[in-house]
Enzyme design. Structure first.
Site, PDB file in Angstrom:
ATOM      1  N   LYS A 166      43.243  38.168  34.477  1.00  0.00           N
ATOM      2  CA  LYS A 166      43.908  39.442  35.198  1.00  0.00           C
ATOM      3  C   LYS A 166      44.885  39.189  35.872  1.00  0.00           C
ATOM      4  CE  LYS A 166      40.653  42.164  34.124  1.00  0.00           C
ATOM      5  NZ  LYS A 166      38.982  42.082  34.836  1.00  0.00           N
ATOM      6  N   HIS A 220      46.346  39.860  42.182  1.00  0.00           N
ATOM      7  CA  HIS A 220      47.539  41.064  42.730  1.00  0.00           C
ATOM      8  C   HIS A 220      47.185  41.011  44.524  1.00  0.00           C
ATOM      9  CE1 HIS A 220      44.044  43.460  43.187  1.00  0.00           C
ATOM     10  NE2 HIS A 220      43.484  43.127  41.744  1.00  0.00           N
ATOM     11  N   HIS A 258      44.073  40.257  45.974  1.00  0.00           N
ATOM     12  CA  HIS A 258      43.519  39.276  46.295  1.00  0.00           C
ATOM     13  C   HIS A 258      43.723  39.265  47.419  1.00  0.00           C
ATOM     14  CE1 HIS A 258      42.837  40.049  41.663  1.00  0.00           C
ATOM     15  NE2 HIS A 258      42.054  40.234  42.209  1.00  0.00           N
TER      16      HIS A 258
HETATM   17  N1  ARG Z   1      36.347  37.942  40.459  1.00  0.00           N
HETATM   18  C1  ARG Z   1      34.831  38.758  41.118  1.00  0.00           C
HETATM   19  C2  ARG Z   1      35.859  40.108  41.409  1.00  0.00           C
HETATM   20  O1  ARG Z   1      36.856  39.543  41.167  1.00  0.00           O
HETATM   21  C3  ARG Z   1      34.767  38.324  42.873  1.00  0.00           C
HETATM   22  C4  ARG Z   1      33.560  37.138  42.671  1.00  0.00           C
HETATM   23  C5  ARG Z   1      33.333  36.694  44.100  1.00  0.00           C
HETATM   24  N2  ARG Z   1      32.117  35.813  44.516  1.00  0.00           N
HETATM   25  C6  ARG Z   1      30.720  36.024  43.747  1.00  0.00           C
HETATM   26  N3  ARG Z   1      29.897  34.986  44.230  1.00  0.00           N
HETATM   27  N4  ARG Z   1      30.783  37.087  43.106  1.00  0.00           N
HETATM   28  O2  ARG Z   1      35.334  41.311  41.769  1.00  0.00           O
END
Ligand code: ARG
Length: 565
Positions: free
Chosen positions: A126, A129, A132
């Site tokens: 993905k 962006h 983030h």
């Molecule tokens: N990859 C997830 C997202 O983009 C965020 C991860 C956050 N960290 C976790 N340990 N859940 O929404």
């Protein structure tokens, strides 16, 4: 350095036997206006104990206090006001900064303790962006701050590299993907086929079944599935690393969601053992109603794992592997409920370290045209933002006739610094709307302003052509602008602690902005390079201290401090 609050508490404790030292210390304040003193002690709480009116108490006590640290100790309206001796403060602070340099503000309170800072945690395949950027730079700053306080830190990028979406991606690739296009520019192509998958699946629901099948294959270690997944991950990570390099950010670990896939059965066993798992329609849930939360889905009907299950496995693994003192997650506030449920389950599983897991949320970024949506193509790439900021800086500095050899380098330092600084200027919890104009405006209290102040101080030091010395006449630095600047420098170590306690790097951003302003006021008020050696030596030492603290602050935020601009 002298601990003024402590010194005041000690003076007072001799006169106020009714309160213990700690209580007295807690009551010492910094008045909003320094005309009322640099510190103040309110006597209102003493009225009952002393059976007297506060102004009278203040007067009596103030009359008995003497210390060379304070030029003046007065009482007004029930307060005892303490005015620092300027030369003593100045000497104490400037010597300390001179001695410690880059380490000014550093402590070892965290010695022997591990802090995990998980941040950025982007999703594979993905776009990386503008949404983030917050997790990325707030997390990186917190990691720097904890390290500076003596903790051993572990920065983790918990990549979103697992889940049913990878089943979809595999199906999409097999149907419409092109290897070469992906190799050349992976993210847009992976995104294109992923979006196409969703469009087609509306008409052909059998695609979803196929995708589930591929994800199960992936979970079971099927060779083709794993190879494709690994490739998507590799090409994506290469893209992300380009952005991390631009930001100067490194991770100790990229153990993302997939890392926990083989650690799941044990966790599930443990949850079942605790008797908190319930069957529901073939799936398994933990009922959280007694705690005012919706149930957490732990396994799906087909047995595949979920986001929260992987997060449970991750926390347990981290405790076993790192034995953390604190396990920090810098993740947007949209996931508040997820982290509340997750922590409750850890607690219910009987782990006494549940409270050492901290979710550090932050507000959402949206675009002027609405919330960001990768599927609808409404997205601003972080790399574009950084590149544009650098290009714009370059245009500005070329106009200013900066030495051509260093234009590129300065444009990079200042452009990237501007974006990071802006991100870390507001309280993290605030939502905001991304605007190109605001991001690329360098007017006012911005990163370039603070960096420029640092460069200006550096230039004064170069032009002074003198060795720094600390046996200067500190009485020379008696003007208000020097004193105000010095007080801010003195407060810096405390500010770093506060930033760590509140998980709020913006405390540092604001403080170094104040230092830059105070420095510029001093610089405007006084000539630094003068014929009188004694005066120059003293002023140059203060300039050095301001420059060093600006540099230390910027470095903690993850921003470079250019010597020239
Ligand atoms: N990859 C997830 C997202 O983009 C965020 C991860 C956050 N960290 C976790 N340990 N859940 O929404």
């Amino acid at each position: 350095m002298i601990e003024y609050k402590r010194e005041i508490a000690q003076l007072l404790s001799k006169e106020i036997s009714e309160l213990d030292d700690h209580e007295i210390l807690e009551m010492v304040e910094i008045p909003p206006d320094s005309k009322m003193g640099d510190y103040a002690f309110p006597c209102f709480r003493l009225a009952k104990l002393f059976r007297k009116a506060p102004p009278l108490i203040a007067e009596e006590i103030a009359g008995k206090l003497h210390s060379e640290l304070f030029g003046k100790i007065e009482n007004t309206n029930g307060y005892i006001n303490f005015f620092m001796d300027k030369a003593i403060l100045m000497e104490d602070v400037l010597k300390d900064v001179h001695k410690k340099g880059q380490e000014y503000g550093k402590t070892d309170i965290g010695k022997g303790q591990k802090v995990i800072v998980e941040f950025s945690s982007v999703n594979i395949a993905k776009p990386f962006h503008i949404g983030h950027i917050r997790s990325t730079v707030i997390g990186s700053a917190l990691n720097n701050i904890y390290k500076f306080l003596g903790y051993e830190t572990v920065s983790i990028n918990h990549l979103g590299d697992y889940g049913t979406q990878f089943g979809k991606l595999i199906v999409a690739y097999k149907l419409w993907g092109d290897k070469e296009t992906i190799e050349n520019d992976p993210i847009p192509e992976l995104l294109r086929i992923y979006v196409k998958f969703h469009e087609e699946a509306e008409e052909k629901p059998e695609l979803d079944d196929e995708a589930r099948g591929w994800f199960l294959k992936l979970e079971n270690g099927d060779k083709e599935a794993v190879e494709l997944w690994q490739w998507f991950r590799d090409v994506s990570l290469k893209e992300f690393n380009r952005v991390y390099d631009m930001l100067g950010i490194q991770f100790d670990s990229f153990a993302g969601e997939s890392f926990y896939s083989d650690k799941m059965p044990e966790v599930l066993e443990k949850i079942r053992e605790k008797g908190i798992m319930k069957k529901s329609d073939g799936a398994e849930i933990v009922d959280l109603e007694p705690f005012g939360m919706p149930p957490a889905l732990i396994t799906k009907k087909d047995g595949s794992s979920l986001y929260i299950t992987r997060d449970l496995a991750a926390a347990i693994y981290r405790k076993n592997h790192y034995d953390f003192y604190k396990n920090i997650y810098v993740v947007g506030s949209q996931q508040n409920l997820h982290f509340q449920q997750w922590r409750k389950i850890i607690e219910l599983m009987g782990y006494d370290w549940a409270d050492d897991c901290v979710h550090v949320p932050f507000g959402m970024v949206s675009l002027e045209e609405g919330t960001m949506s990768t599927r609808k193509g409404r997205v601003v790439f972080l790399e574009d933002v950084l590149k544009k900021a650098v290009a714009k800086t370059k245009d500005i500095i070329i106009e200013k006739n900066v030495n051509a050899d260093i234009v590129e380098e300065i444009a990079r330092q200042v452009g990237i610094g501007a974006v990071i600084f802006q991100e870390l200027s507001n309280n993290r919890i605030k939502d905001y709307i991304f605007s190109w104009e605001k991001t690329l405006s360098f007017e006012g209290e911005t990163g370039p302003y603070v960096q420029y102040t640092h460069a200006r101080a550096s230039s004064v030091l170069r032009n002074a052509e003198q060795k720094l010395k600390t046996d200067v006449n500190y009485n020379i630095l008696s003007e208000d602008s020097a004193f105000e600047l010095c007080k801010l420098i003195y407060a810096f170590p405390q500010v770093v602690m506060e930033a760590a306690e509140k998980y709020e790097p913006s405390v540092i951003t604001r403080h170094i902005t104040d230092i830059a302003q105070a420095f510029n006021k001093f610089y405007h008020d006084r000539h630094i390079l003068v014929d009188d050696h004694e005066i120059q030596e003293a002023r140059v030492l203060l300039v050095y201290a301001a420059k060093q603290v600006l540099s230390n602050g910027l470095t903690l935020l993850g921003i470079e401090a250019p010597e020239r601009m």
